[in-house]
Design an enzyme around this catalytic site. Structure first.
Site, PDB file in Angstrom:
ATOM      1  N   HIS A  76      35.008   4.762 -25.568  1.00  0.00           N
ATOM      2  CA  HIS A  76      35.638   6.234 -25.562  1.00  0.00           C
ATOM      3  C   HIS A  76      34.892   6.917 -26.636  1.00  0.00           C
ATOM      4  O   HIS A  76      34.769   6.479 -27.807  1.00  0.00           O
ATOM      5  CB  HIS A  76      37.184   6.197 -25.743  1.00  0.00           C
ATOM      6  CG  HIS A  76      37.785   7.519 -26.030  1.00  0.00           C
ATOM      7  ND1 HIS A  76      37.745   8.343 -25.003  1.00  0.00           N
ATOM      8  CD2 HIS A  76      37.901   8.305 -27.181  1.00  0.00           C
ATOM      9  CE1 HIS A  76      38.073   9.658 -25.516  1.00  0.00           C
ATOM     10  NE2 HIS A  76      38.257   9.646 -26.684  1.00  0.00           N
ATOM     11  N   SER A  84       3.354   4.623   0.253  1.00  0.00           N
ATOM     12  CA  SER A  84       3.295   5.608   1.330  1.00  0.00           C
ATOM     13  C   SER A  84       2.633   6.995   0.838  1.00  0.00           C
ATOM     14  O   SER A  84       2.252   7.042  -0.406  1.00  0.00           O
ATOM     15  CB  SER A  84       4.853   6.227   1.408  1.00  0.00           C
ATOM     16  OG  SER A  84       5.400   6.393   0.331  1.00  0.00           O
ATOM     17  N   THR A  89       0.834  -0.999  -0.082  1.00  0.00           N
ATOM     18  CA  THR A  89      -0.127   0.126   0.025  1.00  0.00           C
ATOM     19  C   THR A  89       0.845   1.373  -0.036  1.00  0.00           C
ATOM     20  O   THR A  89       0.244   2.346   0.062  1.00  0.00           O
ATOM     21  CB  THR A  89      -0.910  -0.102   1.261  1.00  0.00           C
ATOM     22  OG1 THR A  89      -0.278  -0.288   2.196  1.00  0.00           O
ATOM     23  CG2 THR A  89      -2.037  -1.030   1.035  1.00  0.00           C
ATOM     24  N   GLU A 122      15.040  17.817  -6.243  1.00  0.00           N
ATOM     25  CA  GLU A 122      14.518  17.654  -7.800  1.00  0.00           C
ATOM     26  C   GLU A 122      13.416  18.660  -8.336  1.00  0.00           C
ATOM     27  O   GLU A 122      13.574  19.142  -9.182  1.00  0.00           O
ATOM     28  CB  GLU A 122      14.116  16.123  -7.993  1.00  0.00           C
ATOM     29  CG  GLU A 122      14.918  15.018  -7.980  1.00  0.00           C
ATOM     30  CD  GLU A 122      14.458  13.576  -8.421  1.00  0.00           C
ATOM     31  OE1 GLU A 122      15.408  12.641  -8.077  1.00  0.00           O
ATOM     32  OE2 GLU A 122      13.322  13.408  -8.715  1.00  0.00           O
ATOM     33  N   VAL A 150      12.721  24.494  11.161  1.00  0.00           N
ATOM     34  CA  VAL A 150      11.409  25.402  10.560  1.00  0.00           C
ATOM     35  C   VAL A 150      10.569  25.277  11.638  1.00  0.00           C
ATOM     36  O   VAL A 150      10.463  23.925  12.485  1.00  0.00           O
ATOM     37  CB  VAL A 150      11.062  24.801   9.349  1.00  0.00           C
ATOM     38  CG1 VAL A 150       9.570  25.343   9.039  1.00  0.00           C
ATOM     39  CG2 VAL A 150      11.718  25.020   8.068  1.00  0.00           C
TER      40      VAL A 150
HETATM   41  C1  LIG Z   1       7.843  13.017  -6.403  1.00  0.00           C
HETATM   42  C2  LIG Z   1       8.683  11.747  -6.223  1.00  0.00           C
HETATM   43  C3  LIG Z   1       9.636  11.139  -6.917  1.00  0.00           C
HETATM   44  C4  LIG Z   1      10.046  10.066  -6.732  1.00  0.00           C
HETATM   45  N1  LIG Z   1      11.019   9.577  -7.505  1.00  0.00           N
HETATM   46  C5  LIG Z   1      11.558   8.253  -7.368  1.00  0.00           C
HETATM   47  C6  LIG Z   1      12.551   7.861  -8.403  1.00  0.00           C
HETATM   48  O1  LIG Z   1      13.151   8.763  -9.338  1.00  0.00           O
HETATM   49  N2  LIG Z   1      13.147   6.662  -8.096  1.00  0.00           N
HETATM   50  C7  LIG Z   1      12.687   5.994  -7.219  1.00  0.00           C
HETATM   51  O2  LIG Z   1      13.118   4.721  -7.222  1.00  0.00           O
HETATM   52  N3  LIG Z   1      11.633   6.196  -6.495  1.00  0.00           N
HETATM   53  C8  LIG Z   1      11.307   7.373  -6.372  1.00  0.00           C
HETATM   54  N4  LIG Z   1      10.156   7.956  -5.619  1.00  0.00           N
HETATM   55  C9  LIG Z   1       9.607   6.850  -4.712  1.00  0.00           C
HETATM   56  C10 LIG Z   1       8.707   5.904  -5.419  1.00  0.00           C
HETATM   57  O3  LIG Z   1       7.657   6.437  -5.962  1.00  0.00           O
HETATM   58  C11 LIG Z   1       8.183   4.885  -4.399  1.00  0.00           C
HETATM   59  O4  LIG Z   1       9.432   4.445  -3.566  1.00  0.00           O
HETATM   60  C12 LIG Z   1       7.388   3.794  -4.578  1.00  0.00           C
HETATM   61  O5  LIG Z   1       6.454   3.986  -5.438  1.00  0.00           O
HETATM   62  C13 LIG Z   1       7.081   2.729  -3.804  1.00  0.00           C
HETATM   63  O6  LIG Z   1       6.199   1.699  -4.438  1.00  0.00           O
HETATM   64  P1  LIG Z   1       5.206   0.798  -3.412  1.00  0.00           P
HETATM   65  O7  LIG Z   1       4.693  -0.176  -4.392  1.00  0.00           O
HETATM   66  O8  LIG Z   1       5.667   0.440  -2.236  1.00  0.00           O
HETATM   67  O9  LIG Z   1       4.055   1.904  -3.326  1.00  0.00           O
HETATM   68  P2  LIG Z   1       3.119   3.141  -3.995  1.00  0.00           P
HETATM   69  O10 LIG Z   1       3.826   3.388  -5.148  1.00  0.00           O
HETATM   70  O11 LIG Z   1       2.894   4.286  -3.062  1.00  0.00           O
HETATM   71  O12 LIG Z   1       1.941   2.425  -4.466  1.00  0.00           O
HETATM   72  C14 LIG Z   1       0.973   1.975  -3.565  1.00  0.00           C
HETATM   73  C15 LIG Z   1      -0.401   1.774  -4.135  1.00  0.00           C
HETATM   74  O13 LIG Z   1      -1.549   1.258  -2.964  1.00  0.00           O
HETATM   75  C16 LIG Z   1      -2.576   1.683  -3.144  1.00  0.00           C
HETATM   76  N5  LIG Z   1      -3.508   1.703  -2.002  1.00  0.00           N
HETATM   77  C17 LIG Z   1      -3.117   2.119  -0.717  1.00  0.00           C
HETATM   78  N6  LIG Z   1      -3.672   1.518   0.300  1.00  0.00           N
HETATM   79  C18 LIG Z   1      -4.898   0.773  -0.450  1.00  0.00           C
HETATM   80  C19 LIG Z   1      -6.090   0.014  -0.156  1.00  0.00           C
HETATM   81  N7  LIG Z   1      -6.194  -0.098   1.023  1.00  0.00           N
HETATM   82  N8  LIG Z   1      -6.682  -0.494  -1.097  1.00  0.00           N
HETATM   83  C20 LIG Z   1      -6.202  -0.345  -2.460  1.00  0.00           C
HETATM   84  N9  LIG Z   1      -5.225   0.323  -2.886  1.00  0.00           N
HETATM   85  C21 LIG Z   1      -4.339   0.984  -1.952  1.00  0.00           C
HETATM   86  C22 LIG Z   1      -2.194   3.223  -3.503  1.00  0.00           C
HETATM   87  O14 LIG Z   1      -3.466   4.044  -3.882  1.00  0.00           O
HETATM   88  C23 LIG Z   1      -0.991   3.199  -4.305  1.00  0.00           C
HETATM   89  O15 LIG Z   1      -1.659   3.430  -5.754  1.00  0.00           O
HETATM   90  C24 LIG Z   1       9.530   9.304  -5.901  1.00  0.00           C
HETATM   91  C25 LIG Z   1       8.502   9.516  -5.052  1.00  0.00           C
HETATM   92  C26 LIG Z   1       8.082  10.609  -5.233  1.00  0.00           C
HETATM   93  C27 LIG Z   1       6.829  11.122  -4.231  1.00  0.00           C
END
Ligand SMILES: Cc1cc2nc3c(=O)[nH]c(=O)nc-3n(C[C@H](O)[C@H](O)[C@H](O)COP(=O)(O)OP(=O)(O)OC[C@H]3O[C@@H](n4cnc5c(N)ncnc54)[C@H](O)[C@@H]3O)c2cc1C
Length: 468
Positions: free
Chosen positions: A446, A147, A145, A189, A239
């Site tokens: 190179h 963050s 799920t 970024e 802050v």
């Molecule tokens: C601006 C930004 C830039 C980033 N850039 C990078 C990068 O360049 N490279 C990198 O490696 N990481 C980057 N990250 C971090 C990366 O996005 C996260 O580490 C990654 O998405 C985590 O994947 P995840 O599958 O754990 O969760 P998430 O991608 O957060 O997906 C979780 C999903 O679960 C769904 N969900 C939650 N609870 C429920 C529920 N009860 N029922 C159904 N669905 C649910 C949510 O809606 C979401 O779609 C970035 C993050 C941000 C905010």
């Protein structure tokens, strides 16, 4: 009631990769996502859109600042069309999330749209947007799920002027002065995006350096380069309040002497980290334990305290990175299929997609010192490369840390053009437990930026870099 071998809650890079791997291994798989698009934070409001905005703003900066040096003259004014830039970004997101839908379909994974919550350890209720609820049964459940952006207790995010990364990807205007709270990856970024587009940008950071988790040499170099780009830094500033007055935002902080410093801007980007997301999951009903920061507790096999429930990605401990979540998704799927996969967390690379890019893998110098490991350093500056001079990307360096006795590479840290891609060589080398000499004896095409990796390896092996 539909029954599955595996149900995955959340479709980010952790969840959807786990689903594909489970399906590849012959499991009947379901994925539950509360939003109408798949791909989670990464595809919708994280990695992909931020890189799209970084790329667009980079083109603009090149056009206004560097085309002339290359002998390219553009008659007339070069202007930003922010709405168009954001629409292009959305196009990239839409194309990418549609790609995940295709992959779910191709792998015969059932997609449920709605909030998934545990009924018990083998049943999930899915509350759909139309208010209806459906229940499914699964032998195994993976919590993916993810963050959400976190804030400081005294900051009220109004999502208009006091914003998180999500809103920063959708602004209607280029800020005049964006105050960024947090000198981590996301703040830097997005701060750089708006700096390039014409905003004044001030980064206010609690620690005494930006990107605090990375090797100190990287922080120093990136600070130097971003200062040249006219980004302002207020380091060691705590802050204490953020207030909106109409179109203005006032940020008050204490500097390291305890003196109050006031920053005035029109937007404040709060980029102080992310928190695990388990709202609505009803983890209690399955007996799944969370730690005091809300992270799902898992063991070395990513299993929770409940035998058939696993958790991966941002919702558990470790780096909050898409590729870490993906590896974990694969690991759980393969374990469920009876395989014995392994992740070396020391070799998950970290990247900052500013320009120049910053990338690292393995141990930092600070960590080696603290662990009392004897090491040697080989460093090579990008400015000594023909490729860097050709593209005028001369900032940065590659630094290789190798064991003093065995020469094994322990850490690679780099700042420079295309470092996000260059770090893959270091990861490969370290996965195979290469020595610095191994890397130094490999032919590197190179002229490439990758030659800096070879040269740093030569410097680490015997202090015998060739081109400096
Ligand atoms: C601006 C930004 C830039 C980033 N850039 C990078 C990068 O360049 N490279 C990198 O490696 N990481 C980057 N990250 C971090 C990366 O996005 C996260 O580490 C990654 O998405 C985590 O994947 P995840 O599958 O754990 O969760 P998430 O991608 O957060 O997906 C979780 C999903 O679960 C769904 N969900 C939650 N609870 C429920 C529920 N009860 N029922 C159904 N669905 C649910 C949510 O809606 C979401 O779609 C970035 C993050 C941000 C905010």
């Amino acid at each position: 009631m539909d029954q599955y071998d595996v149900a995955i809650i959340g479709s980010g890079p952790g969840g959807y990769v786990a689903a594909i791997r489970c399906a590849q291994l012959g499991m009947k798989t379901a994925i539950i996502e509360k939003y109408s698009t798949l791909g989670g934070t990464c595809l919708n409001v994280g990695c992909i859109p931020s890189k799209a905005m970084l790329d667009s703003s980079h083109h603009y900066e090149d056009a206004i600042k560097h085309f002339d040096e290359h002998g390219i003259e553009i008659p007339g004014e070069i202007k930003v069309n922010l709405a168009k830039m954001i629409a292009r970004k959305q196009g990239v997101v839409d194309q990418t999330t549609k790609g995940i839908e295709f992959l779910m379909d191709k792998n015969k994974i059932t997609v449920y749209e709605g909030v998934g919550s545990f009924k018990d350890a083998t049943h999930v209720n899915i509350k759909k947007n139309d208010g209806k609820t459906e229940e499914i049964e699964a032998k195994n459940i993976i919590i993916a799920t993810g963050s959400k952006p976190s804030t400081l207790p005294f900051i009220k995010l109004d999502k208009e002027r006091i914003i998180t990364s999500t809103e920063a990807l959708e602004l209607k205007e280029v800020p005049k002065h964006m105050i960024v709270i947090g000198g981590g990856v996301i703040g830097l970024e997005l701060g750089q995006v708006y700096k390039r587009l014409g905003a004044e940008v001030t980064v206010v950071e609690f620690m005494d350096r930006i990107i605090p988790g990375m090797d100190a040499a990287l922080s120093k170099e990136l600070t130097k380069v971003m200062k040249k780009q006219k980004v302002k830094f207020a380091l060691s500033h705590k802050v204490k309040s953020v207030e909106r007055k109409g179109g203005q935002v006032i940020v008050k902080a204490d500097d390291k002497k305890g003196q109050e410093v006031v920053f005035e801007g029109d937007y404040c980007l709060v980029a102080v980290g992310r928190k695990p997301y388990t709202d609505g999951l009803n983890a209690d009903a399955a007996g799944v334990k969370l730690d005091d920061r809300g992270k799902v507790i898992v063991d070395a096999h990513l299993k929770t305290n409940v035998d058939n429930i696993y958790a991966i990605g941002d919702v558990i401990k470790g780096a909050m990175l898409a590729h870490k979540a993906e590896e974990e998704g694969t690991l759980v799927a393969e374990q469920l299929a009876g395989q014995k996969p392994h992740i070396d967390y020391n070799l998950i690379p970290g990247v900052v997609y500013t320009w120049p890019e910053v990338a690292a893998v393995g141990k930092t110098e600070e960590e080696l010192k603290e662990a009392g490991v004897e090491y040697k350093v080989g460093q090579f500056p990008m400015r000594a490369l023909g490729r860097s001079r050709a593209s005028m990307d001369t900032d940065g360096f590659v630094k290789i840390l190798a064991d003093k006795k065995t020469d094994e590479v322990l850490g690679v840290h780099m700042v420079g053009a295309r470092c996000a891609d260059l770090i893959a060589e270091a990861v490969t080398a370290m996965e195979f437990r290469a020595s610095a000499e191994d890397i130094s004896r490999m032919s590197h095409a190179h002229p490439t930026y990758a030659e800096a990796v070879k040269e740093a390896a030569l410097a680490a092996t015997d202090d015998r870099a060739l081109h400096i």
